[in-house]
Design a protein around this motif. Structure first.
Motif, PDB file in Angstrom:
ATOM      1  N   VAL A 157      53.796  49.608  66.713  1.00 39.73           N
ATOM      2  CA  VAL A 157      53.730  50.895  65.993  1.00 39.73           C
ATOM      3  C   VAL A 157      52.446  51.639  66.350  1.00 39.73           C
ATOM      4  O   VAL A 157      52.438  52.858  66.507  1.00 39.73           O
ATOM      5  N   GLN A 158      51.350  50.893  66.525  1.00 46.51           N
ATOM      6  CA  GLN A 158      50.065  51.491  66.870  1.00 46.51           C
ATOM      7  C   GLN A 158      49.959  51.817  68.360  1.00 46.51           C
ATOM      8  O   GLN A 158      48.955  52.374  68.806  1.00 46.51           O
ATOM      9  N   GLY A 159      50.987  51.465  69.138  1.00 50.13           N
ATOM     10  CA  GLY A 159      50.982  51.757  70.558  1.00 50.13           C
ATOM     11  C   GLY A 159      50.178  50.770  71.399  1.00 50.13           C
ATOM     12  O   GLY A 159      49.932  51.020  72.573  1.00 50.13           O
ATOM     13  N   LEU A 160      49.788  49.660  70.822  1.00 52.88           N
ATOM     14  CA  LEU A 160      48.970  48.684  71.546  1.00 52.88           C
ATOM     15  C   LEU A 160      49.803  47.654  72.305  1.00 52.88           C
ATOM     16  O   LEU A 160      49.307  46.982  73.205  1.00 52.88           O
ATOM     17  N   VAL A 161      51.080  47.522  71.907  1.00 53.53           N
ATOM     18  CA  VAL A 161      52.007  46.599  72.550  1.00 53.53           C
ATOM     19  C   VAL A 161      53.325  47.329  72.736  1.00 53.53           C
ATOM     20  O   VAL A 161      53.725  48.124  71.872  1.00 53.53           O
ATOM     21  N   ASP A 162      54.004  47.106  73.851  1.00 53.16           N
ATOM     22  CA  ASP A 162      55.294  47.726  74.116  1.00 53.16           C
ATOM     23  C   ASP A 162      56.345  47.137  73.164  1.00 53.16           C
ATOM     24  O   ASP A 162      56.568  45.926  73.142  1.00 53.16           O
TER      25      ASP A 162
END
Length: 189
Positions: A157-162
């Motif tokens: 959700v935070q864009g740190l993991v696909d």
């Protein structure tokens, strides 16, 4: 004077997939000990050694890994797609059934391979993650996997993991090993 009986010599074969860096393992082993160790690459679900090569086989925590990623678990159109989770016990019935079916095949391949590699079928020692007989089990490992899945989804959700990588990561927890062995009368060949 009592004769001192020599200790048996052990040759330990570490097994992992081809991509494993066995050098890291060997560097970490104590140099003060006398032992024989070898790295053997390949899937634990297949034959790894010649027939009747071993008197004793020990497997630790390798059987919970499936031999391959199930197509239906990564197909977004499938009822068995396990979106947002990294384990299956608290998932939809279709997800649980897909794992159970594939695990049954994997365990049969494992036992058939080991049955050929061991001198006598008397000693085969293996460890599995604790059994999860029903979806209401509050086993610690399931709680840990659920927390891991939630944490990974939060990172997505935070864009740190696909997010697709999280959705395609599914950890298997076999729950019917005893019934699989009993249904084959302990005879996998």
């Amino acid at each position: 004077m009592r004769s001192i009986q020599a200790l048996p010599e052990f040759h330990v074969f570490f097994n992992d997939h081809v991509v494993n860096n066995f050098n890291t393992l060997f560097i970490s082993m104590p140099s003060s000990k006398e032992y024989y160790a070898t790295g053997v690459s390949g899937s634990v679900h297949n034959r790894l050694f010649p027939k009747a090569s071993f008197d004793f086989i020990h497997t630790s925590y390798s059987l919970q890994w499936l031999s391959k990623l199930l197509k239906e678990l990564v197909d977004k159109q499938s009822l068995a797609w396990n979106k947002g989770k990294v384990s299956y016990p608290n998932s939809a019935k279709e997800v649980v059934e897909a794992y159970k079916m594939h695990f049954g095949k994997d365990i049969e391949w494992f036992f058939n391979a080991r049955a050929l590699e061991i001198v006598s079928l008397e000693i085969l020692w293996f460890f599995l993650i604790p059994s999860v007989a029903d979806s209401h089990c509050k086993c610690v490992i399931i709680a840990v996997f659920d927390l891991l899945g939630s944490a990974l989804m939060e990172l997505a959700v935070q864009g740190l993991v696909d997010e697709d990588k999280v959705d395609n990561c599914n950890l298997s927890i076999p729950d019917e090993i005893a019934s699989l062995i009993e249904s084959n009368n302990g005879d996998f060949i």
